[in-house]
Enzyme design. Structure first.
Site, PDB file in Angstrom:
ATOM      1  N   ASP A   3     -11.856   9.527  -7.446  1.00 24.06           N
ATOM      2  CA  ASP A   3     -11.363   8.345  -8.173  1.00 24.06           C
ATOM      3  C   ASP A   3     -11.730   8.545  -9.641  1.00 24.06           C
ATOM      4  O   ASP A   3     -12.820   8.182 -10.078  1.00 24.06           O
ATOM      5  CB  ASP A   3     -12.038   7.083  -7.612  1.00 24.06           C
ATOM      6  CG  ASP A   3     -11.321   5.821  -8.060  1.00 24.06           C
ATOM      7  OD1 ASP A   3     -11.652   4.739  -7.533  1.00 24.06           O
ATOM      8  OD2 ASP A   3     -10.426   5.930  -8.932  1.00 24.06           O
ATOM      9  N   HIS A  55       1.042   3.149 -10.407  1.00 21.12           N
ATOM     10  CA  HIS A  55       0.057   3.588  -9.396  1.00 21.12           C
ATOM     11  C   HIS A  55       0.755   4.418  -8.307  1.00 21.12           C
ATOM     12  O   HIS A  55       0.733   4.046  -7.130  1.00 21.12           O
ATOM     13  CB  HIS A  55      -0.589   2.330  -8.777  1.00 21.12           C
ATOM     14  CG  HIS A  55      -1.914   2.566  -8.122  1.00 21.12           C
ATOM     15  ND1 HIS A  55      -2.077   3.382  -7.038  1.00 21.12           N
ATOM     16  CD2 HIS A  55      -3.148   2.068  -8.391  1.00 21.12           C
ATOM     17  CE1 HIS A  55      -3.332   3.372  -6.663  1.00 21.12           C
ATOM     18  NE2 HIS A  55      -4.014   2.600  -7.460  1.00 21.12           N
ATOM     19  N   GLU A  93      -1.622   8.653 -11.304  1.00 24.01           N
ATOM     20  CA  GLU A  93      -1.259   7.357 -11.881  1.00 24.01           C
ATOM     21  C   GLU A  93      -1.340   7.382 -13.413  1.00 24.01           C
ATOM     22  O   GLU A  93      -2.422   7.270 -13.983  1.00 24.01           O
ATOM     23  CB  GLU A  93      -2.205   6.298 -11.340  1.00 24.01           C
ATOM     24  CG  GLU A  93      -2.461   6.348  -9.847  1.00 24.01           C
ATOM     25  CD  GLU A  93      -3.744   5.637  -9.460  1.00 24.01           C
ATOM     26  OE1 GLU A  93      -4.205   4.757 -10.228  1.00 24.01           O
ATOM     27  OE2 GLU A  93      -4.305   5.966  -8.397  1.00 24.01           O
ATOM     28  N   ARG A 108       2.231  -6.447  -9.543  1.00 25.07           N
ATOM     29  CA  ARG A 108       2.586  -5.885  -8.229  1.00 25.07           C
ATOM     30  C   ARG A 108       2.553  -6.940  -7.126  1.00 25.07           C
ATOM     31  O   ARG A 108       2.871  -6.668  -5.987  1.00 25.07           O
ATOM     32  CB  ARG A 108       1.655  -4.731  -7.874  1.00 25.07           C
ATOM     33  CG  ARG A 108       0.201  -5.180  -7.688  1.00 25.07           C
ATOM     34  CD  ARG A 108      -0.670  -4.070  -7.177  1.00 25.07           C
ATOM     35  NE  ARG A 108      -2.048  -4.534  -6.960  1.00 25.07           N
ATOM     36  CZ  ARG A 108      -2.960  -3.829  -6.313  1.00 25.07           C
ATOM     37  NH1 ARG A 108      -2.657  -2.629  -5.809  1.00 25.07           N
ATOM     38  NH2 ARG A 108      -4.183  -4.306  -6.134  1.00 25.07           N
ATOM     39  N   ARG A 126       0.861  -1.202   0.000  1.00 28.91           N
ATOM     40  CA  ARG A 126       0.000   0.000   0.000  1.00 28.91           C
ATOM     41  C   ARG A 126       0.887   1.238   0.000  1.00 28.91           C
ATOM     42  O   ARG A 126       1.146   1.874   1.018  1.00 28.91           O
ATOM     43  CB  ARG A 126      -0.908   0.005   1.220  1.00 28.91           C
ATOM     44  CG  ARG A 126      -1.853   1.203   1.278  1.00 28.91           C
ATOM     45  CD  ARG A 126      -2.847   1.256   0.178  1.00 28.91           C
ATOM     46  NE  ARG A 126      -3.766   0.113   0.244  1.00 28.91           N
ATOM     47  CZ  ARG A 126      -4.542  -0.250  -0.761  1.00 28.91           C
ATOM     48  NH1 ARG A 126      -4.490   0.415  -1.895  1.00 28.91           N
ATOM     49  NH2 ARG A 126      -5.342  -1.290  -0.655  1.00 28.91           N
TER      50      ARG A 126
HETATM   51  O1  TA6 Z   1      -6.293   3.722  -9.051  1.00 34.00           O
HETATM   52  C1  TA6 Z   1      -7.415   3.988  -8.238  1.00 34.00           C
HETATM   53  C2  TA6 Z   1      -7.976   2.668  -7.729  1.00 34.00           C
HETATM   54  O2  TA6 Z   1      -8.375   1.858  -8.791  1.00 34.00           O
HETATM   55  C3  TA6 Z   1      -9.106   2.960  -6.762  1.00 34.00           C
HETATM   56  O3  TA6 Z   1     -10.347   2.599  -7.301  1.00 34.00           O
HETATM   57  C4  TA6 Z   1      -8.743   2.142  -5.521  1.00 34.00           C
HETATM   58  O4  TA6 Z   1      -9.300   0.858  -5.590  1.00 34.00           O
HETATM   59  C5  TA6 Z   1      -7.213   2.106  -5.617  1.00 34.00           C
HETATM   60  O5  TA6 Z   1      -6.953   1.951  -7.007  1.00 34.00           O
HETATM   61  C6  TA6 Z   1      -6.532   1.077  -4.763  1.00 34.00           C
HETATM   62  O6  TA6 Z   1      -6.726  -0.191  -5.306  1.00 34.00           O
HETATM   63  P1  TA6 Z   1      -6.041  -1.444  -4.555  1.00 34.00           P
HETATM   64  O7  TA6 Z   1      -6.335  -2.624  -5.436  1.00 34.00           O
HETATM   65  O8  TA6 Z   1      -4.565  -1.142  -4.460  1.00 34.00           O
HETATM   66  O9  TA6 Z   1      -6.650  -1.496  -3.183  1.00 34.00           O
END
Ligand code: TA6
Length: 264
Positions: A172, A126, A238, A58, A28
């Protein structure tokens, strides 16, 4: 990549205090490498739904290598679990490079199709940026760009007409076809009000999709690997190819890169 400090010690990347480093869970924070899938929908139907959200790159173990005298990290289809290899039966090679500079860094990902048939994918950096507080933060460079608002309660907003995008709720959004040469993240430092991070990026076919994300209050509470108040300390910007999918012919390579520059 979970940290990059500038020459004057400014940490540019955010990692949650509750991030998991067990080698299989996505971390994260930092720069999660998204491949071959960003998300279901928006034209990505040919990318297998059985893959986990944001794909397997990832969640997989990359190996260190030196290619053309450049240190890099490599992931190929041979490195995948049986489950992922069955879900995505392509022969591919990903090469991830980081280049450091005094005021930032750049990352590049080269995606090569080593198979005999076309390979469809989505790909994205990301990137989680480290900020002191969410209220003063703003993003410029998105004006005039259409975007898909991913939130269930939201509607399609044809074009963003804001000079400065600020974050006052869960955000988002997938921006399409960015017009400006770069995106700027400002308001990141209380001691240096003019400080900002400039994000320039390109892809082989010059596709310019950018996701802007902040989970805000409720989603922060729902994420087990993220502190309830950490939405004050991060914003994701991103770049990638996430609307529809990229179809890469056999033997071809597609490049995605971003240059991150901190300006005090
Ligand atoms: O990039 C934005 C997103 O797709 C959000 O919708 C949120 O889900 C975030 O990524 C985090 O996603 P993750 O799969 O890392 O929890």
């Amino acid at each position: 990549m979970t940290s990059c400090k500038t020459a004057n010690g400014k940490e540019l990347l955010f990692v949650s205090g509750k991030a998991v480093f067990d080698g299989v869970s996505p971390i994260r924070g930092g720069i999660p490498l998204i491949f071959p899938k960003f998300g279901d929908g928006w034209g990505s139907d040919t990318v297998p739904k059985s893959l986990p959200g944001h794909g397997f790159a990832r969640r997989s173990k990359w190996s260190f290598d030196v290619i053309n005298d450049k240190p890099c990290f490599v992931l190929t289809n041979k490195d995948l679990s049986v489950e992922y290899a069955e879900a995505y039966p392509h022969q591919f090679k990903l090469v991830f490079e980081v280049t450091l500079s005094a005021d930032g860094f750049s990352t590049a990902m080269y995606i090569t199709n080593n198979g005999e048939t076309a390979m469809n994918f989505q790909a994205l950096f990301h990137t989680y940026y480290n900020i002191e507080a969410i209220e003063p933060v703003f993003v410029t460079g998105l004006k005039g760009t259409s975007f898909i608002n991913k939130l269930p309660s939201a509607n399609w907003v044809p074009v963003d007409d804001r000079e400065k995008l600020t974050i006052t709720e869960e955000t988002d959004a997938i921006y399409m076809d960015i017009k400006a040469p770069s995106i700027t993240l400002g308001g990141i430092s209380s001691t240096s009000p003019s400080a900002n991070v400039n994000i320039n990026y390109s892809t082989s076919d010059n596709v310019k999709h950018v996701v802007v994300w902040n989970p805000w209050v409720d989603k922060s509470i729902r994420m087990g690997d993220f502190g309830d108040e950490e939405f004050h300390k991060m914003i994701c910007i991103e770049p990638g190819h996430v609307l529809g999918y990229k179809s890469l012919a056999a033997g071809e390579t597609w490049k995605m890169d971003q240059q991150i520059t901190y300006q005090a």
